[in-house]
Enzyme design. Sequence first.
Site, PDB file in Angstrom:
ATOM      1  N   ASP A  50       7.494   5.172   6.379  1.00  0.00           N
ATOM      2  CA  ASP A  50       8.300   4.755   5.226  1.00  0.00           C
ATOM      3  C   ASP A  50       9.785   5.117   5.364  1.00  0.00           C
ATOM      4  O   ASP A  50      10.358   5.769   4.453  1.00  0.00           O
ATOM      5  CB  ASP A  50       7.767   5.424   3.946  1.00  0.00           C
ATOM      6  CG  ASP A  50       6.280   5.216   3.721  1.00  0.00           C
ATOM      7  OD1 ASP A  50       5.786   4.127   4.053  1.00  0.00           O
ATOM      8  OD2 ASP A  50       5.619   6.138   3.215  1.00  0.00           O
ATOM      9  N   GLU A  81       4.632  -3.940  -2.485  1.00  0.00           N
ATOM     10  CA  GLU A  81       5.114  -2.573  -2.693  1.00  0.00           C
ATOM     11  C   GLU A  81       6.394  -2.368  -1.905  1.00  0.00           C
ATOM     12  O   GLU A  81       7.015  -3.322  -1.427  1.00  0.00           O
ATOM     13  CB  GLU A  81       4.043  -1.541  -2.310  1.00  0.00           C
ATOM     14  CG  GLU A  81       3.516  -1.662  -0.900  1.00  0.00           C
ATOM     15  CD  GLU A  81       2.492  -0.579  -0.551  1.00  0.00           C
ATOM     16  OE1 GLU A  81       2.205   0.284  -1.381  1.00  0.00           O
ATOM     17  OE2 GLU A  81       1.992  -0.609   0.594  1.00  0.00           O
TER      18      GLU A  81
HETATM   19  O1  FUB Z   1       3.192   6.099   2.697  1.00  0.00           O
HETATM   20  C1  FUB Z   1       2.370   5.914   1.571  1.00  0.00           C
HETATM   21  C2  FUB Z   1       2.510   4.513   1.091  1.00  0.00           C
HETATM   22  O2  FUB Z   1       2.122   3.602   2.100  1.00  0.00           O
HETATM   23  C3  FUB Z   1       3.908   4.102   0.772  1.00  0.00           C
HETATM   24  O3  FUB Z   1       4.425   4.648  -0.386  1.00  0.00           O
HETATM   25  C4  FUB Z   1       3.743   2.634   0.784  1.00  0.00           C
HETATM   26  O4  FUB Z   1       4.915   1.912   0.756  1.00  0.00           O
HETATM   27  C5  FUB Z   1       2.957   2.472   2.062  1.00  0.00           C
HETATM   28  O5  FUB Z   1       3.783   2.517   3.204  1.00  0.00           O
END
Ligand code: FUB
Length: 458
Positions: free
Chosen positions: A36, A219
């Site tokens: 991320d 997301e």
């Molecule tokens: O790293 C945990 C979660 O997985 C992140 O917050 C999302 O965007 C995905 O990458």
Amino acid sequence: MKKSLGYLLILGVAGLMKTSTAFATNPLIMDQFTADPTARIFNGKIYVYPSHDIKAPPEYKGKPDWFVMEDYHVFSSSNLTDWKDHGKILSQTTVDWTDPTAYAMWAPDCVFKDGKYYFYFPAIAKPEGKAESATEPKRPEFRIGVAVSDTPYGPFKPLPNYIQGVKGIDPNVLIDKDGTAYLYYSQGKIFVAKLKPNMTEIDGEPITIDNLPTKGLLEGPFAFERKGTYYLTYPHVENKIERLEYATSSSPMGPFKQTGVILDESESGCWTVHHSILDWKGESYLFYHDRDLSPNFDKNRSIRADKLFFNADGTIQKVKPTLRGVGLVNAKSEIQIDRYSEKSAEGVAISFLDQNNPHAGWKTTFGAAKSWVRFNEVDFGRGSQKSIKVRAKTNASSTLEIHLDKQDGPLLGSVKIDDAADWKISSATAKKIPKGVHDIVVTQAGGEAVDVDWVSFK
Ligand code: FUB
């Protein structure tokens, strides 16, 4: 990709001290899992704020085979090649409102405003209020917190409570040309809210961003402005795993129009692909993650960077994911040719040096005569290096030829590797080495299969 004793010592004390790692290639960080990545420029340097995947410790009681994340590190670089780990900047046990047992410090962001650095992070909050029933306890909820610092690398002081009126993950902040800040985040859909000038409270209600895909998870928003257009970029599950898409608008709060795909689904099958986009010295880069160091478990990820190009009309070309990455590689360093730019269709295989320790990196096996790899952008500086060294291993003997720029380019040297039960460094005199930045092509010119760890020009 052999690591020196010094490097192994550094690994031993990682987290206790500030360390330097030098990886121009993908993944960017080798000694730990990272995911991320939000890349920012502060004071003329690139700072990357990733989240930090770890192997589940015995005290982890959450969902099995899930993300396990207890803290954040920040990394910086002045050249996209040498990355410095500034160590831990925040942990689930040092924030008042987070559940210290949740291991859910997910994707963060950091921005600078009025002399302060604001680090935004999602985490599961300590359960509040009454349980709904004895058998159905209150469900854990993701909230978004802020920690503030005078420098981009901390110390960051977390605020005692999360941002009121916001529930979700993956915060991202865009500061517009007029100074107004907007908080984007996700919870199935993508939301945006104006931030008050204090950067820690929202101004009005969050709104859902419309006109985005309605099927498949959305997301990880990352918004930016370029030449008057607002880009909202986001991972989306169009098929089975996430790919990166984007939408554009003339206003930070929309309405947005779906515009295209930035990065296709990963060939490795990594389910998530959180990202950010950075302009640095006239070029644009995509920072994202894959599962290079953990091919069998995609919740132990590693961050990468690759070049991103805009078309004249402002649309974004699809990014080509590479192992080579984006940093220049010094000819005198141990050039990791397993992070190749291109390879022959047959005869070359890449595998871990040590199956039990992916952090030690990879080796290239040349299994057939004339098999080759090309490694782009090696910086020979003023040139005139005198010898070529190769760390390699073969059961009989083998010869590697190193050519300049292309397969039939000028021969820089032929290195004979004799029968060696274990890794050894073989050398040859270098022919005329030019100055400047060039690609190299390493070819197996004859003999038996050979494993190569690195090539270097001394
Ligand atoms: O790293 C945990 C979660 O997985 C992140 O917050 C999302 O965007 C995905 O990458």
